[in-house]
Design an enzyme around this catalytic site. Structure first.
Site, PDB file in Angstrom:
ATOM      1  N   ASP A  13      42.189  38.651  41.442  1.00  0.00           N
ATOM      2  CA  ASP A  13      41.740  39.988  41.043  1.00  0.00           C
ATOM      3  C   ASP A  13      42.327  40.419  39.699  1.00  0.00           C
ATOM      4  O   ASP A  13      42.594  41.595  39.479  1.00  0.00           O
ATOM      5  CB  ASP A  13      42.095  41.040  42.116  1.00  0.00           C
ATOM      6  CG  ASP A  13      41.637  40.606  43.494  1.00  0.00           C
ATOM      7  OD1 ASP A  13      40.489  40.169  43.606  1.00  0.00           O
ATOM      8  OD2 ASP A  13      42.443  40.687  44.446  1.00  0.00           O
ATOM      9  N   GLY A  15      40.846  40.473  36.946  1.00  0.00           N
ATOM     10  CA  GLY A  15      39.821  40.939  36.018  1.00  0.00           C
ATOM     11  C   GLY A  15      39.154  39.753  35.342  1.00  0.00           C
ATOM     12  O   GLY A  15      38.686  39.838  34.204  1.00  0.00           O
ATOM     13  N   LYS A  16      39.088  38.630  36.065  1.00  0.00           N
ATOM     14  CA  LYS A  16      38.461  37.420  35.511  1.00  0.00           C
ATOM     15  C   LYS A  16      37.000  37.675  35.176  1.00  0.00           C
ATOM     16  O   LYS A  16      36.483  37.132  34.221  1.00  0.00           O
ATOM     17  CB  LYS A  16      38.527  36.265  36.515  1.00  0.00           C
ATOM     18  CG  LYS A  16      39.888  35.640  36.624  1.00  0.00           C
ATOM     19  CD  LYS A  16      39.845  34.344  37.425  1.00  0.00           C
ATOM     20  CE  LYS A  16      39.630  34.549  38.896  1.00  0.00           C
ATOM     21  NZ  LYS A  16      40.721  35.187  39.624  1.00  0.00           N
ATOM     22  N   ASN A  38      34.848  33.823  49.178  1.00  0.00           N
ATOM     23  CA  ASN A  38      36.044  34.663  49.260  1.00  0.00           C
ATOM     24  C   ASN A  38      36.318  35.320  47.903  1.00  0.00           C
ATOM     25  O   ASN A  38      37.019  36.315  47.820  1.00  0.00           O
ATOM     26  CB  ASN A  38      37.278  33.835  49.699  1.00  0.00           C
ATOM     27  CG  ASN A  38      37.452  32.542  48.923  1.00  0.00           C
ATOM     28  OD1 ASN A  38      36.563  32.128  48.199  1.00  0.00           O
ATOM     29  ND2 ASN A  38      38.590  31.893  49.091  1.00  0.00           N
ATOM     30  N   GLY A  40      35.445  37.366  44.411  1.00  0.00           N
ATOM     31  CA  GLY A  40      34.582  38.504  44.093  1.00  0.00           C
ATOM     32  C   GLY A  40      34.720  38.850  42.631  1.00  0.00           C
ATOM     33  O   GLY A  40      35.815  39.145  42.175  1.00  0.00           O
ATOM     34  N   HIS A  41      33.637  38.745  41.891  1.00  0.00           N
ATOM     35  CA  HIS A  41      33.677  39.082  40.478  1.00  0.00           C
ATOM     36  C   HIS A  41      32.711  40.224  40.217  1.00  0.00           C
ATOM     37  O   HIS A  41      31.538  40.138  40.558  1.00  0.00           O
ATOM     38  CB  HIS A  41      33.292  37.872  39.614  1.00  0.00           C
ATOM     39  CG  HIS A  41      34.298  36.772  39.665  1.00  0.00           C
ATOM     40  ND1 HIS A  41      34.061  35.518  39.184  1.00  0.00           N
ATOM     41  CD2 HIS A  41      35.553  36.751  40.148  1.00  0.00           C
ATOM     42  CE1 HIS A  41      35.140  34.767  39.369  1.00  0.00           C
ATOM     43  NE2 HIS A  41      36.049  35.491  39.952  1.00  0.00           N
ATOM     44  N   GLN A 223      40.094  32.875  42.713  1.00  0.00           N
ATOM     45  CA  GLN A 223      41.455  33.122  43.183  1.00  0.00           C
ATOM     46  C   GLN A 223      42.445  32.913  42.010  1.00  0.00           C
ATOM     47  O   GLN A 223      42.085  33.221  40.885  1.00  0.00           O
ATOM     48  CB  GLN A 223      41.817  32.274  44.406  1.00  0.00           C
ATOM     49  CG  GLN A 223      41.035  32.652  45.660  1.00  0.00           C
ATOM     50  CD  GLN A 223      39.674  31.981  45.742  1.00  0.00           C
ATOM     51  OE1 GLN A 223      39.537  30.795  45.529  1.00  0.00           O
ATOM     52  NE2 GLN A 223      38.655  32.739  46.073  1.00  0.00           N
TER      53      GLN A 223
HETATM   54  P1  IMP Z   1      40.998  32.916  52.262  1.00  0.00           P
HETATM   55  O1  IMP Z   1      40.759  32.373  50.901  1.00  0.00           O
HETATM   56  O2  IMP Z   1      39.892  33.800  52.770  1.00  0.00           O
HETATM   57  O3  IMP Z   1      41.403  31.864  53.246  1.00  0.00           O
HETATM   58  O4  IMP Z   1      42.272  33.896  52.165  1.00  0.00           O
HETATM   59  C1  IMP Z   1      43.591  33.399  51.909  1.00  0.00           C
HETATM   60  C2  IMP Z   1      44.363  34.345  50.998  1.00  0.00           C
HETATM   61  O5  IMP Z   1      43.786  34.342  49.708  1.00  0.00           O
HETATM   62  C3  IMP Z   1      44.374  35.808  51.451  1.00  0.00           C
HETATM   63  O6  IMP Z   1      45.611  36.395  51.089  1.00  0.00           O
HETATM   64  C4  IMP Z   1      43.257  36.430  50.633  1.00  0.00           C
HETATM   65  O7  IMP Z   1      43.445  37.815  50.467  1.00  0.00           O
HETATM   66  C5  IMP Z   1      43.439  35.670  49.323  1.00  0.00           C
HETATM   67  N1  IMP Z   1      42.202  35.609  48.525  1.00  0.00           N
HETATM   68  C6  IMP Z   1      41.133  34.816  48.722  1.00  0.00           C
HETATM   69  N2  IMP Z   1      40.209  35.016  47.759  1.00  0.00           N
HETATM   70  C7  IMP Z   1      40.723  35.937  46.930  1.00  0.00           C
HETATM   71  C8  IMP Z   1      40.250  36.535  45.721  1.00  0.00           C
HETATM   72  O8  IMP Z   1      39.177  36.235  45.194  1.00  0.00           O
HETATM   73  N3  IMP Z   1      41.078  37.462  45.146  1.00  0.00           N
HETATM   74  C9  IMP Z   1      42.289  37.769  45.676  1.00  0.00           C
HETATM   75  N4  IMP Z   1      42.765  37.231  46.792  1.00  0.00           N
HETATM   76  C10 IMP Z   1      41.997  36.312  47.414  1.00  0.00           C
END
Ligand code: IMP
Length: 429
Positions: A13, A15-16, A38, A40-41, A223
């Site tokens: 998160d 701000g990519k 997982n 989100g942009h 991520q």
């Molecule tokens: P998962 O990727 O859903 O298995 O989540 C594992 C961890 O990565 C958790 O702490 C999520 O909140 C975090 N996470 C997964 N995707 C993102 C993202 O795009 N931004 C921030 N945190 C993420």
């Protein structure tokens, strides 16, 4: 001229979206290579706001989007995201989107298992997005995953589902969760197959051709380094490698093709989900950062935890992630703070440590060591050059460069695309 890989340098998160969008307008193709929906942009283009999870951001700029083999694809989520952005007027066709035929699929039992396991963890929850990312990557490594190309072979699907359901239904039943019927899962996959297969191909071949043709490739990481399954704050991480090296294996291209590695870091720190966060603020300053920075998860809407900039952590991310330049985002959120702190290292059980160690107990015990700087009263919002920034804000950025051992190559000063100070063009490196 080189290719560029963009990765997060904190816990996601950063701000990519804005930086990737800005770079995508100058690239020929944008490639996602790890993670899944997982991520989100949020991209703001004129009056439209696009929320992308799985689609490469370049599609918004009319660029070819490629989803590489390293991504885990939920076909339902992909098709509904395509339908949603199409309703906003974006063109997504087999000409503009290509998907690796060897990418792994996320199926309904993955999400079910992800959520059931989180439920059973009690206060040791990882705080996953509940989208089945972990279980899908587990199946890939265990060699039982269903991949995109399997959708073209009903008999392969049938046989693989036997093994997959034997595994998942056993686990689900032990957690008291509903189990899945093969006939229903198979029927739904066969129904979705043509819609997905129209985008499928060996994307490595296309990328090889584009590279030889001198096209600019932008690798869009999801991520961030501190969520990397090897290098992050394990076990509070995601299930893929998020370092820049993954761009090569997750797209099917050699490491030399990855090019310049741009790390994105917020001018402060945020984290969603559980896990260690030494510079976290539980006071009004932290709440203020969250409110001014609109710190709510794009995917889950969860409020993000906020804290001071952790230079020790970003320095670690720079080293393991291969980051050659930093893009610093949301500097304007710090406007008006009388005093700023930067974490330069940790005190762990009485010892001074310069990086986050691997053991979870030691990570949880890490207390931040701070350096304090004067804040600025003027506004940095909308700055497009160093001259537009308050002098103290420039000092803050320079100090971050020194402490993280990485040059700041971009500074973002508002959500608007053009409110960016470009120190060096990453494509020209
Ligand atoms: P998962 O990727 O859903 O298995 O989540 C594992 C961890 O990565 C958790 O702490 C999520 O909140 C975090 N996470 C997964 N995707 C993102 C993202 O795009 N931004 C921030 N945190 C993420």
């Amino acid at each position: 001229m080189t290719n560029v890989a963009v990765i997060g340098a904190q816990w996601g998160d950063e701000g990519k979206g804005k930086v990737v969008d800005w770079l995508a307008s100058r690239a020929d193709v944008v490639v996602r290579y790890q993670g899944g929906h997982n991520a989100g942009h949020t991209l703001v283009v004129g009056k439209e706001t696009y929320k992308l999870s799985l689609l490469p951001s370049g599609l918004v700029r009319g660029k070819l989007g490629v989803i590489g083999n390293g991504v885990v694809i939920d076909p339902e989520a992909l098709l509904s995201e395509i339908a949603r952005v199409q309703a906003q007027g974006l063109s997504v066709t087999p000409e503009t989107l290509r998907i690796a035929d060897n990418a792994v699929l996320i199926l309904p039992m993955h999400g079910a298992l992800d959520r059931a396991r989180e439920g059973a963890r009690g206060d040791r929850k990882i705080g996953t997005t509940g989208r089945g990312i972990g279980p899908a990557y587990e199946d890939k490594v265990a060699r039982r995953a269903i991949r995109v190309a399997d959708l073209a072979e009903p008999e392969t699907l049938d046989a693989k589902l036997d093994e997959l359901l034997r595994h998942h239904n056993t686990l689900l039943a032990s957690l008291g969760a509903p189990i899945f019927e093969k006939a229903a899962v198979l029927a739904r996959l066969l129904e979705l197959a043509p819609s997905i297969l129209q985008y499928a191909e060996p994307v490595w071949e296309r990328l090889d051709g584009l590279r030889k043709g001198g096209k600019r490739i932008l690798f869009e990481g999801a991520q961030a380094v501190m969520l990397d399954v090897d290098h992050g704050t394990y076990p509070y991480v995601t299930s893929s490698n998020t370092v820049a090296a993954t761009a090569a294996s997750g797209a099917g291209i050699g490491p030399q093709a990855v090019g310049f590695v741009l790390g994105i870091a917020k001018a402060y720190t945020t984290r969603v989900g559980s896990g260690p966060f030494p510079s976290e603020l539980h006071d009004d300053i932290g709440k203020g950062l969250g409110a001014r920075g609109h710190e709510f998860g794009t995917v889950t809407g969860r409020p993000r935890r906020c804290g001071w900039f952790d230079a020790a952590m970003v320095r670690q991310a720079v080293k393991v992630g291969g980051i050659q330049g930093l893009a610093l985002t949301k500097l304007d959120v710090l406007d008006g703070l009388a005093e700023l702190k930067i974490c330069t290292g940790y005190r762990i059980r009485g010892e001074l440590v310069s990086h986050l160690p691997a053991a979870p107990g030691a990570q949880a015990a890490a207390e931040p060591i701070y350096e304090t700087m004067e804040g600025w009263s003027g506004s940095s919002r909308g700055a497009k050059s160093w001259a537009d920034l308050p002098a103290q804000a420039v000092k803050y950025v320079r100090r971050i460069e020194e402490l993280t051992e990485a040059p700041v190559t971009l500074v973002s000063t508002s959500p608007e695309r053009d409110d960016t100070i470009m120190v060096r063009d990453p494509f020209q490196d």
